[in-house]
Design an enzyme around this catalytic site. Structure first.
Site, mmCIF file in Angstrom:
data_model
loop_
_atom_site.group_PDB
_atom_site.id
_atom_site.type_symbol
_atom_site.label_atom_id
_atom_site.label_comp_id
_atom_site.label_asym_id
_atom_site.label_seq_id
_atom_site.Cartn_x
_atom_site.Cartn_y
_atom_site.Cartn_z
ATOM 1 C CE LYS A 253 -2.912 11.889 -5.217
ATOM 2 N NZ LYS A 253 -3.423 10.586 -5.610
ATOM 3 C CB CYS B 174 4.051 15.651 -22.238
ATOM 4 S SG CYS B 174 5.273 14.920 -21.137
ATOM 5 N NE ARG C 249 0.601 2.702 -5.558
ATOM 6 C CZ ARG C 249 1.064 1.459 -5.565
ATOM 7 N NH1 ARG C 249 0.245 0.460 -5.372
ATOM 8 N NH2 ARG C 249 2.345 1.211 -5.774
ATOM 9 C CG ASN D 233 18.970 10.257 4.973
ATOM 10 O OD1 ASN D 233 20.004 10.567 4.382
ATOM 11 N ND2 ASN D 233 18.513 10.928 6.031
ATOM 12 C CB ILE D 234 19.533 12.241 -0.037
ATOM 13 C CG1 ILE D 234 19.720 12.878 1.349
ATOM 14 C CG2 ILE D 234 19.115 13.277 -1.068
ATOM 15 C CD1 ILE D 234 20.648 14.083 1.385
ATOM 16 C CE1 TYR D 235 15.609 5.441 -1.952
ATOM 17 C CE2 TYR D 235 15.637 6.812 0.007
ATOM 18 C CZ TYR D 235 15.637 5.568 -0.582
ATOM 19 O OH TYR D 235 15.682 4.447 0.199
ATOM 20 C CE LYS E 166 8.520 -13.048 -45.445
ATOM 21 N NZ LYS E 166 9.205 -13.100 -46.757
ATOM 22 C CB THR F 291 4.613 10.699 -9.845
ATOM 23 O OG1 THR F 291 4.190 11.614 -10.836
ATOM 24 C CG2 THR F 291 4.085 9.321 -10.194
#
Ligand SMILES: Cc1cc2nc3c(=O)[nH]c(=O)nc-3n(C[C@H](O)[C@H](O)[C@H](O)COP(=O)(O)OP(=O)(O)OC[C@H]3O[C@@H](n4cnc5c(N)ncnc54)[C@H](O)[C@@H]3O)c2cc1C
Length: 440
Positions: A71, A43, A22, A271-273, A427, A15
């Site tokens: 992509k 899932c 994108r 620079n590391i995520y 209610k 992702t």
């Protein structure tokens, strides 16, 4: 050219790669995946095994070829990242097919290696764990080849519960065991009675405070002394972080092996995520750290990282609310907020209602049990849990939104429900919680 390298090609990894693409058509993006498949729907796996999801290609969402074509992102399956050299901006990669090792350079490294399923080391060909498509294929072909009639499910986390439900729906007789009486632990324990009732209703055997001691062929020996025969065993006994390859780098790990990140999903090295199940972060609504290994967080992380790298840097992560939900036969168990174990950090009070989900005179009305916890010092909602045949999902989602905006328990009286007899009451149960809280 800027080079972005991603570790892991499933929920978070695939992702984040596509979210970056994108916004950024220029950078080179390479994704390394140690196993066979990319971008499958984790899932969906229990439902695929239950034949509820009827086609394998509905679960496998992309292939390296389709990903590259659409992509222009390179995905390398069977490529395991074995170490990070953050001073040289390189990683070491082991090509599992050719049994070779090489170095790859990066400008930005993104870690989404997730977790592995814990295993009980039963050393038995009938015992499986379920984490990915390869596990699923192995279980599916084992069931078909051996005409599996009965199965032992170990563990009462959401994966154990979903597997049990799905095996039963497929026509396999399941038995459930758990090592303690503390089941479905994200839910308040006294709200789990429907789990027992649903099994009793179907004559499904279960035992708590029970463990397997050894497996010989199809003979399963239990610590209680019982010996029973099973065709298949599925272990749902928790997960551990896939962070071995990070250990020799300067990326900080916490004492459980997870990676703490900031609100941009950066590790201690800029620079590391990191994202997905491997990270720890914080709750949005209260000042506590949070580890929420669920799909929403992976997807939110992917979007925020893409914005940081290629879009609007003002977008950052505001924290988890911990929303979670599981279906068990006819019932839904859902909760949001801090876990029951974390309530001890607060001076809290609780309000609950147990009433018809929609107008009593309209057919199909069922009971819904809703419980909301609030912090007595500021009356803000800190946790909610719901169990019922219908409407638990809706109420927890509404309360998640309320908690996102730091609403107090008293403001729930103002929630304007979309009412008609099949859906709620004029209610709503959420309003009832707010009215009841006036006396607290
Ligand atoms: C059976 C099942 C059912 C689930 N159901 C739900 C649900 O209903 N709702 C929900 O919110 N969440 C659910 N989850 C959890 C959800 O799937 C995870 O939160 C999500 O997949 C986490 O994404 P991730 O990218 O961190 O990890 P993953 O999606 O697990 O991907 C990590 C990938 O990294 C690869 N990897 C690990 N180490 C390396 C390495 N050193 N080098 C290269 N590659 C590596 C792994 O092989 C793996 O493919 C479920 C999970 C399972 C297993």
């Amino acid at each position: 050219m800027n080079k972005i390298v991603v570790v892991g090609a499933v929920a978070g990894g695939a992702t984040v790669a596509s979210q970056i693409r994108r916004l950024d058509q220029e950078s080179e993006i390479v994704v390394f995946e140690k196993d066979r498949d990319m971008s499958f729907a984790n899932c969906a796996l229990p439902y695929y095994l239950g034949n509820v999801v009827d086609a394998r290609d509905k679960v496998l969402e992309a292939t390296p070829e389709s990903f590259y074509e659409s992509k222009h992102i390179v995905v390398k399956p069977y490529h395991e990242v074995t170490s990070i050299n953050d001073s040289k901006n390189t990683i070491t990669v082991y090509d599992r097919v050719h049994e070779t090792t090489f170095e790859a350079q990066y400008d930005t490294l993104i870690l989404s290696p997730g977790c592995s399923a814990n295993a009980l080391n039963l050393d038995s060909p009938i015992a499986f764990t379920l984490r990915n498509m390869e596990d699923t294929d192995a279980i599916e072909s084992f069931i078909e080849k051996n005409q599996v009639k009965n199965a032992l499910v170990i563990g009462t986390g959401y994966i154990g519960l979903e597997i049990l439900d799905n095996l039963y729906e497929r026509g396999i007789t399941p038995t459930l065991i758990h090592r303690s009486t503390h089941i479905n632990k994200l839910m308040d324990q006294d709200m789990n009675q429907a789990i027992i009732d649903e099994m009793d209703k179907r004559n499904i055997a279960y035992r708590f405070n029970e463990q397997v001691s050894k497996v010989i062929g199809n003979e399963v020996h239990f610590e209680s002394g019982k010996v029973e025969h099973y065709d298949l065993i599925i272990e749902g006994v928790g997960v551990k972080p896939n962070s071995e390859f990070i250990k020799n780098s300067n990326v900080t790990l916490d004492d459980k092996g997870y990676v703490p990140v900031n609100d941009q999903f950066q590790t201690n090295i800029s620079n590391i995520y990191a994202l997905g199940d491997i990270i720890t972060s914080h709750y949005r609504h209260v000042n506590l750290s949070a580890h929420v290994p669920l799909a929403w967080g992976a997807h939110r992380g992917a979007s925020v990282i893409a914005e940081q790298l290629a879009g609007d840097r003002t977008i950052h992560f505001k924290g988890y609310l911990g929303s979670n939900i599981v279906k068990f036969f006819d019932y839904t168990f859902a909760s949001v907020g801090v876990s029951p174990q974390e309530l001890k950090h607060f001076d809290y009070s609780m309000v609950e209602a147990n009433q018809g989900e929609h107008a009593g005179y309209y057919p199909g009305n069922t009971k819904l049990h809703l419980r909301v916890y609030f912090d007595k010092t500021n009356r803000r909602i800190i946790r909610a849990a719901a169990v019922g045949k219908k409407g638990a999902d809706k109420r927890i989602d509404v309360l998640s939104m309320a908690m996102m905006h730091q609403l107090t328990i008293d403001e729930l009286v103002e929630f304007e429900v979309a009412y008609a007899p099949p859906y709620s009451r004029p209610k709503d149960i959420i309003n009832m919680i707010g009215y009841k809280a006036r006396n607290k």
